[in-house]
Design a protein around this motif. Structure first.
Motif, PDB file in Angstrom:
ATOM      1  N   LEU A   1      66.246 -26.149 -35.656  1.00 42.39           N
ATOM      2  CA  LEU A   1      66.222 -24.727 -35.327  1.00 42.39           C
ATOM      3  C   LEU A   1      64.875 -24.080 -35.628  1.00 42.39           C
ATOM      4  CD1 LEU A   1      69.766 -23.771 -36.685  1.00 42.39           C
ATOM      5  CD2 LEU A   1      69.093 -24.068 -34.292  1.00 42.39           C
ATOM      6  N   PHE A   2      63.933 -24.857 -36.139  1.00 40.74           N
ATOM      7  CA  PHE A   2      62.596 -24.321 -36.403  1.00 40.74           C
ATOM      8  C   PHE A   2      61.913 -23.996 -35.075  1.00 40.74           C
ATOM      9  CE2 PHE A   2      61.632 -26.254 -40.880  1.00 40.74           C
ATOM     10  CZ  PHE A   2      62.817 -25.725 -41.356  1.00 40.74           C
ATOM     11  N   GLY A   3      60.934 -23.115 -35.149  1.00 45.40           N
ATOM     12  CA  GLY A   3      60.307 -22.601 -33.940  1.00 45.40           C
ATOM     13  C   GLY A   3      59.714 -23.652 -33.036  1.00 45.40           C
ATOM     14  N   ALA A   4      59.035 -24.653 -33.610  1.00 46.46           N
ATOM     15  CA  ALA A   4      58.404 -25.681 -32.792  1.00 46.46           C
ATOM     16  C   ALA A   4      59.438 -26.527 -32.063  1.00 46.46           C
ATOM     17  CB  ALA A   4      57.514 -26.570 -33.667  1.00 46.46           C
ATOM     18  N   HIS A   5      60.536 -26.852 -32.733  1.00 39.42           N
ATOM     19  CA  HIS A   5      61.537 -27.723 -32.123  1.00 39.42           C
ATOM     20  C   HIS A   5      62.383 -26.971 -31.103  1.00 39.42           C
ATOM     21  CE1 HIS A   5      60.268 -29.581 -35.903  1.00 39.42           C
ATOM     22  NE2 HIS A   5      60.291 -30.672 -35.170  1.00 39.42           N
ATOM     23  N   GLN A   6      62.605 -25.676 -31.339  1.00 37.63           N
ATOM     24  CA  GLN A   6      63.273 -24.877 -30.316  1.00 37.63           C
ATOM     25  C   GLN A   6      62.376 -24.708 -29.089  1.00 37.63           C
ATOM     26  OE1 GLN A   6      66.706 -23.133 -30.452  1.00 37.63           O
ATOM     27  NE2 GLN A   6      66.685 -25.130 -31.471  1.00 37.63           N
ATOM     28  N   THR A   7      61.058 -24.605 -29.319  1.00 35.17           N
ATOM     29  CA  THR A   7      60.118 -24.544 -28.201  1.00 35.17           C
ATOM     30  C   THR A   7      60.186 -25.830 -27.383  1.00 35.17           C
ATOM     31  OG1 THR A   7      58.628 -23.017 -29.365  1.00 35.17           O
ATOM     32  CG2 THR A   7      57.675 -24.334 -27.582  1.00 35.17           C
ATOM     33  N   CYS A   8      60.229 -26.986 -28.046  1.00 31.06           N
ATOM     34  CA  CYS A   8      60.365 -28.263 -27.338  1.00 31.06           C
ATOM     35  C   CYS A   8      61.664 -28.315 -26.544  1.00 31.06           C
ATOM     36  CB  CYS A   8      60.315 -29.423 -28.331  1.00 31.06           C
ATOM     37  SG  CYS A   8      58.694 -29.696 -29.077  1.00 31.06           S
TER      38      CYS A   8
END
Length: 364
Positions: free
Chosen positions: A127-134
């Protein structure tokens, strides 16, 4: 403003500070208590972080105001403590893995269903920003149809840095059960559930030496390679190892019909997303469309929102059990020398909405 949900933490070890600070990022959570079988350790954490109530475990479970209890005990205690939390009528949020055995994982889910409580479980780093962006890049078709993925976690073990590393080499430890949940949960978030696996595992060193000179017998595999066939079609390669001094492998990459995606450390260690489109020669850094400041505790907050608004929580028990089942299936495949069909499945967690207000999550 939503009514605050009171939270207690069982376990004042290394990771507790991340949960304490992370839970305080969200307006919906009110962290009111901490407990540990080592009361001086719990007392030190309560004083350092100004947590109002210092409890023994039984006292926390008896507190009628606490609704969510975060279980940060060692892996072999996850099931026992989780079942006690459920029996007290509270919602457990467990550190990973959900349990050591499939049977205990099933007991937790069954007990929660019978009691009418929700199960939450780490990791919430997906749920961190980078992984949600991916996840959004994949959902938007930027790399086309996902074809394959790789995940690599390799080092020479926690005994060089952890003050009490013995449990990493007990049953329920090892690199797959310790770090595999980060990688597998991230992959399930990106690609959906796993349908079939193959794998090989070995125990390289029968004993490890901790930094304090303590001899640690090894009772689990320390180098595990798995191949994962996802129900949606992609094939992933996952290596987790405590037997490697150094490497030049990526943390995670996803390969699609129209490009390749470099995914940051599933453990949350960095925030750089890179994309190589079909026909291009150079990778491009992709700006995050979600806040990169997200920390552990977001899964606890998501559970609180789920309870308040009646929606599914994302870092949930079914997802955690599926990851547990996949890890065991890799071991089963190594032991049998054959492919193993994964019996469990789970829903792919919902993507977080864009532009959420600071310190808040979504209601629907």
């Amino acid at each position: 403003m939503e009514t605050k949900i009171k939270v207690g933490i069982i376990g004042a070890g290394n990771i507790s500070s991340a949960y304490i600070e992370g839970c305080r990022d969200y307006d919906i959570l009110d962290l009111v208590a901490i407990a540990d079988i080592d009361m001086p350790k719990a007392k030190a954490a309560a004083e350092k972080y100004v947590i109002p109530k210092l409890y023994k475990v039984g006292e926390m479970l008896a507190d009628p105001d606490i609704q969510i209890v975060v279980n940060i005990t060692i892996p072999r205690a996850h099931a026992e403590v989780g079942l006690a939390i459920i029996a007290a009528g509270k919602h457990p949020y467990s550190e990973k893995p959900l349990a050591v055995t499939r049977e205990d994982g099933e007991r937790i889910l069954a007990a929660a269903k019978a009691k009418g409580v929700r199960v939450g479980c780490a990791p919430d780093t997906f749920l961190f920003g980078a992984h949600q962006t991916c996840r959004k890049l994949i959902d938007d078709g930027v790399i086309g149809e996902p074809v394959a993925a790789v995940g690599f976690m390799a080092n020479h073990g926690p005994e060089r840095w952890h003050p009490n590393p013995g449990f990493y080499y007990e049953v329920g430890g090892g690199p797959l059960f310790d770090m595999g949940p980060y990688y597998l949960t991230c992959l399930v978030n990106l690609l959906g559930p796993v349908a079939r696996v193959s794998g090989s595992a070995r125990t390289t060193f029968p004993e490890r030496i901790a930094g304090n000179g303590q001899h640690l017998p090894v009772h689990t595999a320390t180098h595990i390679g798995g191949v994962l066939d996802f129900a949606s079609g992609p094939v992933a390669t996952l290596i987790t190892s405590f037997d490697v001094w150094g490497h030049h492998l990526p943390k995670m990459e996803v390969y699609g019909s129209e490009g390749s995606l470099s995914v940051p450390d599933p453990n949350g260690g960095d925030h750089i997303v890179r994309l190589l489109r079909a026909g291009e020669k150079e990778w491009s850094d992709i700006p995050l469309v979600y806040p990169k400041e997200t920390r552990r505790g977001v899964g606890v907050a998501d559970l609180a929102y789920a309870l308040t608004y009646g929606r599914p929580n994302r870092a949930n028990g079914e997802l955690a059990y599926h990851v547990l089942d996949v890890m065991h299936a890799i071991g089963d495949a190594s032991a049998s020398g054959a492919h193993v069909n994964v019996k469990s499945t789970c829903a792919r967690p919902a993507l977080l909405p864009l532009d959420l207000p600071q310190r808040q999550l979504d209601s629907a």
